[in-house]
Motif scaffolding. Structure first.
Motif, mmCIF file in Angstrom:
data_model
loop_
_atom_site.group_PDB
_atom_site.id
_atom_site.type_symbol
_atom_site.label_atom_id
_atom_site.label_comp_id
_atom_site.label_asym_id
_atom_site.label_seq_id
_atom_site.Cartn_x
_atom_site.Cartn_y
_atom_site.Cartn_z
ATOM 1 N N PRO A 74 0.798 -1.221 0.000
ATOM 2 C CA PRO A 74 0.000 0.000 0.000
ATOM 3 C C PRO A 74 0.835 1.277 0.000
ATOM 4 N N VAL A 75 2.156 1.149 -0.086
ATOM 5 C CA VAL A 75 3.031 2.319 -0.081
ATOM 6 C C VAL A 75 4.028 2.179 -1.225
ATOM 7 N N SER A 76 4.112 3.214 -2.047
ATOM 8 C CA SER A 76 5.099 3.236 -3.125
ATOM 9 C C SER A 76 5.602 4.666 -3.280
ATOM 10 N N ALA A 77 6.674 4.820 -4.029
ATOM 11 C CA ALA A 77 7.244 6.152 -4.220
ATOM 12 C C ALA A 77 7.866 6.245 -5.604
ATOM 13 N N TYR A 78 7.877 7.450 -6.129
ATOM 14 C CA TYR A 78 8.518 7.707 -7.414
ATOM 15 C C TYR A 78 8.933 9.167 -7.475
ATOM 16 N N ASP A 79 9.808 9.478 -8.437
ATOM 17 C CA ASP A 79 10.268 10.849 -8.635
ATOM 18 C C ASP A 79 9.507 11.486 -9.789
ATOM 19 N N ALA A 80 9.180 12.757 -9.610
ATOM 20 C CA ALA A 80 8.564 13.574 -10.654
ATOM 21 C C ALA A 80 9.348 14.877 -10.684
ATOM 22 N N GLY A 81 10.430 14.887 -11.441
ATOM 23 C CA GLY A 81 11.328 16.043 -11.442
ATOM 24 C C GLY A 81 12.023 16.146 -10.098
ATOM 25 N N SER A 82 11.957 17.323 -9.469
ATOM 26 C CA SER A 82 12.598 17.522 -8.162
ATOM 27 C C SER A 82 11.675 17.174 -7.002
ATOM 28 N N THR A 83 10.554 16.541 -7.314
ATOM 29 C CA THR A 83 9.574 16.147 -6.296
ATOM 30 C C THR A 83 9.609 14.637 -6.108
ATOM 31 N N ARG A 84 9.612 14.212 -4.859
ATOM 32 C CA ARG A 84 9.458 12.793 -4.531
ATOM 33 C C ARG A 84 8.003 12.611 -4.142
ATOM 34 N N VAL A 85 7.326 11.660 -4.762
ATOM 35 C CA VAL A 85 5.909 11.394 -4.489
ATOM 36 C C VAL A 85 5.807 10.068 -3.758
ATOM 37 N N ILE A 86 5.130 10.093 -2.620
ATOM 38 C CA ILE A 86 4.824 8.870 -1.876
ATOM 39 C C ILE A 86 3.322 8.643 -2.006
ATOM 40 N N VAL A 87 2.952 7.483 -2.496
ATOM 41 C CA VAL A 87 1.545 7.130 -2.660
ATOM 42 C C VAL A 87 1.194 6.133 -1.562
ATOM 43 N N VAL A 88 0.190 6.506 -0.759
ATOM 44 C CA VAL A 88 -0.258 5.639 0.335
ATOM 45 C C VAL A 88 -1.709 5.282 0.037
ATOM 46 N N SER A 89 -1.995 3.993 -0.075
ATOM 47 C CA SER A 89 -3.345 3.582 -0.455
ATOM 48 C C SER A 89 -3.783 2.372 0.363
ATOM 49 N N GLY A 90 -5.038 2.039 0.227
ATOM 50 C CA GLY A 90 -5.556 0.871 0.933
ATOM 51 C C GLY A 90 -5.595 1.080 2.425
ATOM 52 N N GLU A 91 -5.007 0.148 3.151
ATOM 53 C CA GLU A 91 -5.025 0.189 4.615
ATOM 54 C C GLU A 91 -3.610 0.103 5.165
ATOM 55 N N ILE A 92 -3.291 1.015 6.067
ATOM 56 C CA ILE A 92 -2.008 0.982 6.762
ATOM 57 C C ILE A 92 -2.284 0.517 8.182
ATOM 58 N N ASP A 93 -1.954 -0.735 8.427
ATOM 59 C CA ASP A 93 -2.112 -1.294 9.764
ATOM 60 C C ASP A 93 -0.730 -1.726 10.262
ATOM 61 N N VAL A 94 -0.702 -2.488 11.316
ATOM 62 C CA VAL A 94 0.564 -2.881 11.933
ATOM 63 C C VAL A 94 1.491 -3.605 10.949
ATOM 64 N N LEU A 95 0.943 -4.267 9.953
ATOM 65 C CA LEU A 95 1.763 -4.990 8.978
ATOM 66 C C LEU A 95 2.558 -4.061 8.066
#
Length: 112
Positions: A6-27
């Protein structure tokens, strides 16, 4: 069966984008922390945290989000929470935290 993180990241020029989706639980708390740590170490000009598809985040995950946001800002990185889902917006409002974040409702990922 493949389980998507549910967590990924990528670069868009000088910006780092973190995408958080779904459910963030203890796992996934450690995964979230690791992605933020890596992004802060890269020292981008800007860090965008896309929360449009985040359905649920438990307290430990929220703690990682808040702490990482503050750490990045102290490091001189401009941080924006992009398109927080209704759940996230309500949670942050209820905690009185929403005014402490730079929120961008209009941000859109670059089309590729």
């Amino acid at each position: 069966m493949t389980i998507e993180r549910p967590v990924s990241a990528y670069d868009a020029g000088s910006t780092r984008v973190i995408v958080v989706s779904g459910e963030i639980d203890v796992l996934y708390v450690d995964v979230l922390r690791d992605v933020f740590d890596e992004a802060i170490q890269r020292a981008p000009a800007e860090l965008v945290v896309d929360l449009a598809d985040l359905a649920f985040i438990e307290s430990m995950g929220l703690g990682v989000l808040i702490t990482s946001y503050r750490r990045a800002e102290r490091s001189g990185i401009t941080v924006r929470l992009a398109r927080p889902s209704p759940f996230v917006r309500k949670l942050l409002q209820g905690m009185g935290m929403l005014p402490h974040f730079r929120v961008d409702e209009d941000w859109r990922p670059a089309s590729g």
